[in-house]
Design an enzyme around this catalytic site. Structure first.
Site, PDB file in Angstrom:
ATOM      1  N   HIS A   1      -1.551  -0.546  -9.700  1.00  0.00           N
ATOM      2  CA  HIS A   1      -2.139  -1.391  -8.641  1.00  0.00           C
ATOM      3  C   HIS A   1      -2.778  -2.673  -9.207  1.00  0.00           C
ATOM      4  CE1 HIS A   1      -4.063  -1.468  -4.388  1.00  0.00           C
ATOM      5  NE2 HIS A   1      -3.836  -2.680  -4.844  1.00  0.00           N
TER       6      HIS A   1
ATOM      7  N   ARG B   1       0.857  -1.182   0.000  1.00  0.00           N
ATOM      8  CA  ARG B   1       0.000   0.000   0.000  1.00  0.00           C
ATOM      9  C   ARG B   1       0.892   1.229   0.000  1.00  0.00           C
ATOM     10  NH1 ARG B   1      -3.242  -3.081  -1.341  1.00  0.00           N
ATOM     11  NH2 ARG B   1      -5.235  -3.648  -0.378  1.00  0.00           N
TER      12      ARG B   1
HETATM   13  P1  NDP Z   1      -0.928 -11.255   5.526  1.00  0.00           P
HETATM   14  O1  NDP Z   1      -1.939 -10.627   6.403  1.00  0.00           O
HETATM   15  O2  NDP Z   1      -1.064 -12.690   5.184  1.00  0.00           O
HETATM   16  O3  NDP Z   1       0.529 -11.071   6.164  1.00  0.00           O
HETATM   17  C1  NDP Z   1       0.968  -9.858   6.668  1.00  0.00           C
HETATM   18  C2  NDP Z   1       2.433  -9.966   7.076  1.00  0.00           C
HETATM   19  O4  NDP Z   1       2.868  -8.681   7.532  1.00  0.00           O
HETATM   20  C3  NDP Z   1       2.659 -10.944   8.227  1.00  0.00           C
HETATM   21  O5  NDP Z   1       3.887 -11.591   8.091  1.00  0.00           O
HETATM   22  C4  NDP Z   1       2.670 -10.005   9.437  1.00  0.00           C
HETATM   23  O6  NDP Z   1       3.405 -10.471  10.541  1.00  0.00           O
HETATM   24  C5  NDP Z   1       3.376  -8.805   8.862  1.00  0.00           C
HETATM   25  N1  NDP Z   1       3.059  -7.612   9.679  1.00  0.00           N
HETATM   26  C6  NDP Z   1       1.858  -7.041   9.906  1.00  0.00           C
HETATM   27  N2  NDP Z   1       1.987  -5.988  10.730  1.00  0.00           N
HETATM   28  C7  NDP Z   1       3.308  -5.900  11.026  1.00  0.00           C
HETATM   29  C8  NDP Z   1       4.080  -5.034  11.841  1.00  0.00           C
HETATM   30  N3  NDP Z   1       3.513  -4.044  12.531  1.00  0.00           N
HETATM   31  N4  NDP Z   1       5.410  -5.242  11.930  1.00  0.00           N
HETATM   32  C9  NDP Z   1       6.000  -6.266  11.269  1.00  0.00           C
HETATM   33  N5  NDP Z   1       5.325  -7.130  10.462  1.00  0.00           N
HETATM   34  C10 NDP Z   1       3.993  -6.941  10.361  1.00  0.00           C
HETATM   35  O7  NDP Z   1      -0.860 -10.359   4.207  1.00  0.00           O
HETATM   36  P2  NDP Z   1      -0.615 -10.836   2.688  1.00  0.00           P
HETATM   37  O8  NDP Z   1       0.739 -11.418   2.590  1.00  0.00           O
HETATM   38  O9  NDP Z   1      -1.747 -11.647   2.208  1.00  0.00           O
HETATM   39  O10 NDP Z   1      -0.701  -9.432   1.915  1.00  0.00           O
HETATM   40  C11 NDP Z   1       0.145  -8.350   2.226  1.00  0.00           C
HETATM   41  C12 NDP Z   1      -0.427  -7.085   1.631  1.00  0.00           C
HETATM   42  O11 NDP Z   1      -0.270  -7.064   0.229  1.00  0.00           O
HETATM   43  C13 NDP Z   1      -1.929  -6.891   1.797  1.00  0.00           C
HETATM   44  O12 NDP Z   1      -2.260  -6.427   3.096  1.00  0.00           O
HETATM   45  C14 NDP Z   1      -2.251  -5.877   0.732  1.00  0.00           C
HETATM   46  O13 NDP Z   1      -2.154  -4.569   1.244  1.00  0.00           O
HETATM   47  C15 NDP Z   1      -1.169  -6.094  -0.303  1.00  0.00           C
HETATM   48  N6  NDP Z   1      -1.709  -6.579  -1.572  1.00  0.00           N
HETATM   49  C16 NDP Z   1      -1.452  -5.859  -2.709  1.00  0.00           C
HETATM   50  C17 NDP Z   1      -1.915  -6.285  -3.930  1.00  0.00           C
HETATM   51  C18 NDP Z   1      -1.569  -5.560  -5.177  1.00  0.00           C
HETATM   52  O14 NDP Z   1      -2.087  -5.893  -6.228  1.00  0.00           O
HETATM   53  N7  NDP Z   1      -0.690  -4.588  -5.155  1.00  0.00           N
HETATM   54  C19 NDP Z   1      -2.736  -7.503  -4.057  1.00  0.00           C
HETATM   55  C20 NDP Z   1      -2.931  -8.195  -2.817  1.00  0.00           C
HETATM   56  C21 NDP Z   1      -2.439  -7.729  -1.619  1.00  0.00           C
HETATM   57  P3  NDP Z   1       2.992 -11.840  11.310  1.00  0.00           P
HETATM   58  O15 NDP Z   1       3.502 -12.923  10.390  1.00  0.00           O
HETATM   59  O16 NDP Z   1       3.714 -11.776  12.575  1.00  0.00           O
HETATM   60  O17 NDP Z   1       1.490 -11.799  11.430  1.00  0.00           O
END
Ligand code: NDP
Length: 319
Positions: A282, A234
């Protein structure tokens, strides 16, 4: 379950997205749940009849008067535009799509962008524009360090694919993770170290109150001079003005950006004209009806039988 054995489903599903194909999603849902009535949010419908919503960036007020809503399915992985809305009925579960095909599509984008830097392709693109045969010896992959911020459904898949290419991959998440071949770090205390070792930084974090603006000027300055940034998560995770300055000054060597603070990226934004920036609108990954409809149908069935849905988003955590 065979369609003939499915329990009856009460209520209708409303669909809304300006980007996804309504007919494809409706047909994919009804192929699995023939009794499910699906309406488009722009069609006339009785809000009280809506039990399920399949949405991407529905306009403000969309959920007003949907007092019988029992499940909201976000048509994607990032739920930041849903969590915290004020028009949602209390306690309605929000689920996200977790689809291996979506993860593979994202990994493909990240792999392309990272290898483009690891193989110095922007250097050759510039040389070609000058009509110059500019030999630069390829770096051996393990000498290129890629840091992936976010090791979730999409981040972990991309990190594995990068590692399979022989690159040195560091990962960073909130809670500790173990992924074969990846040097995993967790928590804020380790972020600066991870950044200082990243030749290529890949941002794959969800946008939450904790991650908003995480990559500010100071943190971007921790990256080694000449590093490249790939943001597929994002726009608001990164201070875009600082990013632009650092790309101009050469502290950052390049950026591949699929997401922006404001989308569409406004005409005239300096990023458009920068030779060291690659912009896509995007679409690094999208939900695919043929593969994701199954899990949505399962959740509709579960909820209609009073069971909790799977892949529920933790609204307090924001992802
Ligand atoms: P997930 O919810 O599966 O995973 C999120 C990861 O980020 C986890 O490893 C989590 O840690 C980590 N995380 C969250 N908060 C923090 C923090 N404060 N500090 C450190 N690490 C953190 O997300 P996805 O992998 O499915 O997707 C990631 C993002 O990709 C989505 O939220 C979306 O915004 C974006 N996206 C973009 C697209 C595009 O076309 N450009 C398409 C699809 C998604 P932990 O493992 O400890 O929970």
């Amino acid at each position: 379950m065979h369609a003939a054995l499915l329990p009856p489903i009460s209520g209708a599903m409303v669909f809304y997205s300006q980007f996804d194909d309504y007919t494809a999603w409706r047909d994919a849902m009804q192929a699995r749940l023939p009794d499910l009535r699906v309406v488009h949010g722009d069609e006339a419908h009785d809000p009280a009849d809506i039990h399920y919503a399949l949405v991407w960036k529905a306009p403000p007020g969309f959920f007003d008067r949907m007092k019988n809503l029992r499940l909201i399915v976000n048509l994607g992985a990032g739920v930041d535009s849903l969590v915290g809305r004020e028009d949602l009925p209390a306690d309605v579960p929000i689920t996200r799509i977790t689809d291996p095909n979506m993860a593979r599509m994202m990994a493909g984008y990240v792999l392309f962008a990272a290898l483009r830097y690891a193989r110095d392709i922007p250097y050759f693109e510039a040389a070609q524009r000058r009509g110059e045969w500019a030999y630069r010896h390829p770096r051996s992959p393990e000498t290129v360090r890629v840091a992936v911020l976010g090791l979730g459904e999409l981040g972990a898949c991309a990190a594995r694919e990068l590692s399979r290419q022989g690159l040195t991959v560091l990962g960073w998440s909130r809670s500790p993770r173990r992924i074969e071949g990846i040097e995993c770090h967790a928590g804020m205390a380790s972020l600066d170290t991870v950044l200082s070792r990243a030749d290529i930084l890949v941002v794959m974090l969800p946008l939450t109150p904790e991650t908003h603006g995480l990559l500010d000027r100071e943190r971007l300055l921790r990256l080694p001079r000449g590093a490249a940034l790939i943001n597929v998560a994002r726009g608001a995770l990164v201070d875009q003005a600082a990013l632009t300055d650092l790309l101009r000054s050469g502290h950052l060597g390049g950026a591949t950006l699929d997401v922006f603070e404001r989308e569409p990226l406004p005409p005239g934004d300096p990023l458009w004209a920068m030779e060291n920036v690659l912009i896509t609108p995007h679409l690094a990954s999208v939900a695919i009806p043929a593969s994701a409809a199954e899990q949505i149908a399962d959740n509709v069935l579960r909820v209609s039988q009073g069971l909790p849905p799977v892949n529920r988003v933790d609204a307090a955590r924001g992802y």
